[in-house]
Design an enzyme around this catalytic site. Structure first.
Site, PDB file in Angstrom:
ATOM      1  N   TYR A  55       0.823  -1.207   0.000  1.00  0.00           N
ATOM      2  CA  TYR A  55       0.000   0.000   0.000  1.00  0.00           C
ATOM      3  C   TYR A  55       0.864   1.267   0.000  1.00  0.00           C
ATOM      4  CZ  TYR A  55      -2.890   3.805   1.713  1.00  0.00           C
ATOM      5  OH  TYR A  55      -3.519   5.024   1.853  1.00  0.00           O
ATOM      6  N   HIS A  85      -3.391  16.410  -1.844  1.00  0.00           N
ATOM      7  CA  HIS A  85      -3.786  16.490  -0.436  1.00  0.00           C
ATOM      8  C   HIS A  85      -3.598  17.883   0.156  1.00  0.00           C
ATOM      9  CE1 HIS A  85      -3.878  12.200  -0.964  1.00  0.00           C
ATOM     10  NE2 HIS A  85      -4.232  11.988   0.291  1.00  0.00           N
ATOM     11  N   ASN A 197       1.541  11.000   6.129  1.00  0.00           N
ATOM     12  CA  ASN A 197       0.957  10.122   7.149  1.00  0.00           C
ATOM     13  C   ASN A 197       1.632  10.411   8.478  1.00  0.00           C
ATOM     14  OD1 ASN A 197      -1.190   8.358   6.713  1.00  0.00           O
ATOM     15  ND2 ASN A 197       0.046   7.014   5.421  1.00  0.00           N
ATOM     16  N   TYR A 281     -15.094  29.661  47.791  1.00  0.00           N
ATOM     17  CA  TYR A 281     -14.422  28.524  47.156  1.00  0.00           C
ATOM     18  C   TYR A 281     -13.272  28.943  46.238  1.00  0.00           C
ATOM     19  CZ  TYR A 281     -18.218  25.317  48.542  1.00  0.00           C
ATOM     20  OH  TYR A 281     -19.109  24.549  49.234  1.00  0.00           O
ATOM     21  N   ARG A 284     -10.513  29.311  48.771  1.00  0.00           N
ATOM     22  CA  ARG A 284     -10.285  28.152  49.625  1.00  0.00           C
ATOM     23  C   ARG A 284      -9.950  26.889  48.829  1.00  0.00           C
ATOM     24  NH1 ARG A 284     -15.226  25.582  52.643  1.00  0.00           N
ATOM     25  NH2 ARG A 284     -16.078  27.625  52.132  1.00  0.00           N
ATOM     26  N   PHE A 329      -1.376   6.128  12.513  1.00  0.00           N
ATOM     27  CA  PHE A 329      -1.604   7.527  12.181  1.00  0.00           C
ATOM     28  C   PHE A 329      -2.857   8.093  12.855  1.00  0.00           C
ATOM     29  CE2 PHE A 329      -3.226   4.773   8.725  1.00  0.00           C
ATOM     30  CZ  PHE A 329      -4.575   4.856   9.040  1.00  0.00           C
ATOM     31  N   GLU A 413     -12.028   5.232   5.376  1.00  0.00           N
ATOM     32  CA  GLU A 413     -11.566   5.853   6.621  1.00  0.00           C
ATOM     33  C   GLU A 413     -12.813   6.302   7.377  1.00  0.00           C
ATOM     34  OE1 GLU A 413      -8.880   8.659   4.895  1.00  0.00           O
ATOM     35  OE2 GLU A 413      -7.635   7.056   4.103  1.00  0.00           O
TER      36      GLU A 413
END
Length: 520
Positions: A55, A85, A197, A281, A284, A329, A413
């Protein structure tokens, strides 16, 4: 002499990654790393030569994993993946974050499981050393198949495309390469995939967040102690015996810091018999609230440092005959702690805003709105409007991005982490937190002067004096935005905390002794 860090060999920490980015440490490839890189690249060449299907080496990507690619096209494939991409949108990420992406990617590739060429790593190191930093848009990663879009933009300059920041200006990559007499790199088989990746976008935002949140939490203790002094609160809730009964590490650390910060305070001593039973608070419960945020911070720090030394490429090349296509990844291991830390940072701002409000009420001897002549003057009323707005904005940013997933790549995916959004969002919350803490510090410095001639502890007086170098006491209204910006810079450039720590050390007071894990 500048320290050296050996990519792919040494253990990268948050501190060392920031030191390389800041030019304090020189990241290099030693002989062992070079041998590992070359061996891994040879494995890929053998895969291509024997036409074994792997791949991303000789197949398409994502849903196109079953589409074969010929040997002669394997290099073109890697060039195209950076182009296809590069779909990020929005403003560029901070230059330091982009530089951290380069550093963390080199370290991962230098481990020798990705098949990258030595020349490619050397070029990335050149970008780091010359401060030629790629322009990376902030949006577009779903944080699962690696941070695909931002990493593609990060490495466009390797092939002569995209843009870079250099000497404070934005340039076309090809122009800067020409200026240095460099040619674009011809990517080898699998290299484009190895470059995009990985989780380096998420990781680099995590590194910055760990650093920034650390200093915010350190500042919050100091500023909270100053507010407590101004409000003549008690230090009894910070008693070590109390916190031994509920010994969360963050809580006990904060209680220790508050005890030391308030030690030998004249203001504290002046009201020991005042008859007040309990403080609100926000005073404290500082050990419990600040401490819980510190516990969340420590969790993020520990997981970030695991990721810093991980290989998040796919597939992993063990040998020419042994490759593993997996899911390293996927950003989920960081997405969850980033979202947790986001809530923790927001809560530090939430309690700080409450202390700002307390300082304005005119109780316990302080003038209402921290100014004597109010009516004509609004005093410190309106800065607290800003903390209220920032706290609410932070609440809206606390929705966990990691709780969502939208399938991509035609369902191949089908579960993604959205950790890239988690990392960006945490840093947005920290932006707001720095302003909130700045407004509390501005208000506490004003309030503490109404306790004169009494003095606080030496450390807190030093903190007060440091702020007064930049912002003076307010007798009447002025443009408080200018004061807020000045003090915010002291928070965000870490100088306020560093000054206080240096003064404490000079006085032989070690605020964090015994809690070294909480350091950077």
């Amino acid at each position: 002499m500048q320290q050296e860090f050996f990519y792919g060999i040494d253990q990268l920490t948050i501190g060392s990654a920031l030191a390389i980015a800041g030019g304090k440490t020189n990241g290099v490839l030693n002989k062992t790393a070079i041998a590992n890189i070359q061996k891994s690249q040879q494995h890929v060449q053998e895969i291509v030569a024997t036409n074994r299907t792997v791949y991303g080496v000789n197949t398409g990507f994502g849903v196109l994993a079953n589409k074969p690619v010929s040997e002669e096209d394997t290099r073109i494939l890697q060039h195209k993946i950076l182009q296809s991409h590069s779909v990020g949108v929005g403003a560029p990420i901070p230059v330091e974050v982009a530089k951290l992406m380069l550093i963390t990617k080199v370290h991962a590739l230098a481990r020798g499981y990705s098949g990258a060429q030595l020349v490619t790593l050397q070029r990335i190191i050149w970008h780091i050393e010359q401060d030629v930093i790629p322009v990376v848009p902030e949006k577009g990663s779903v944080g699962a198949s690696g941070d695909l879009a931002p990493l593609a933009h990060l490495f466009l300059p390797l092939i002569g495309l995209g843009e870079v920041f250099y000497k404070g200006a934005r340039h076309r990559s090809q122009d800067i390469l020409k200026q240095f007499g460099l040619a674009p790199i011809q990517l080898g088989p699998k290299e484009g995939l190895a470059l995009i990746n990985g989780t380096q976008f998420i990781l680099s935002f995590a590194v910055k967040a760990v650093q920034r949140m650390h200093y915010c939490l350190e500042a919050a203790d100091i500023i909270g102690a100053m507010s407590l002094e101004a409000l003549t609160g008690t230090k009894a809730p910070f008693d070590e015996r109390l916190h031994r009964l509920r010994p969360f590490a963050g809580n006990t650390l904060v209680a220790q810091r508050l005890r030391l910060l308030l030690h030998q305070s004249d203001i504290m001593q002046s009201h020991v018999d005042c008859g007040r039973v309990q403080d609100p608070y926000s005073l404290r419960c500082m050990p419990q609230v600040h401490g819980a945020s510190r516990n969340a911070w420590l969790h993020l720090k520990e997981l970030t440092e695991i990721e810093l030394n991980s290989v998040t490429d796919n597939p992993i090349i063990l040998s020419a005959d042994d490759t593993i296509s997996g899911g390293n990844f996927h950003g989920q291991p960081l997405a969850l702690p980033l979202d947790y830390a986001c809530i923790a940072a927001a809560e530090a701002g939430n309690i700080s805003d409450r202390r700002c409000y307390l300082l304005l009420e005119g109780k316990w001897g302080l003038p209402m709105l921290l100014m004597k002549n109010v009516g004509l003057n609004s005093g410190f009323m309106i800065p607290q409007y800003t903390t209220a707005a920032l706290v609410t904005e932070n609440k809206t940013l606390c929705f966990p991005a990691s709780a969502d997933s939208i399938p991509t790549s035609l369902g191949q995916e089908d579960h993604v982490s959205m950790g890239s959004i988690s990392g960006r969002k945490l840093n947005q919350v920290l932006d707001n937190l720095e302003f909130i803490l700045a407004i509390e510090l501005l208000s506490a410095c004003q309030a503490i002067e109404f306790r004169r001639p009494l003095k606080s502890s030496e450390i807190l007086e030093s903190a007060h004096d440091y702020v007064r170098q930049f912002v003076g006491f307010a007798e009447e209204d002025r443009i408080f935005a200018d004061d807020i910006d000045q003090i915010k810079q002291l928070i965000s450039n870490f100088s306020f905390v560093e000054h206080c720590n240096a003064f404490a050390t000079k006085k032989k007071v070690h605020l964090n002794t015994g809690y070294e894990a909480f350091g950077l």
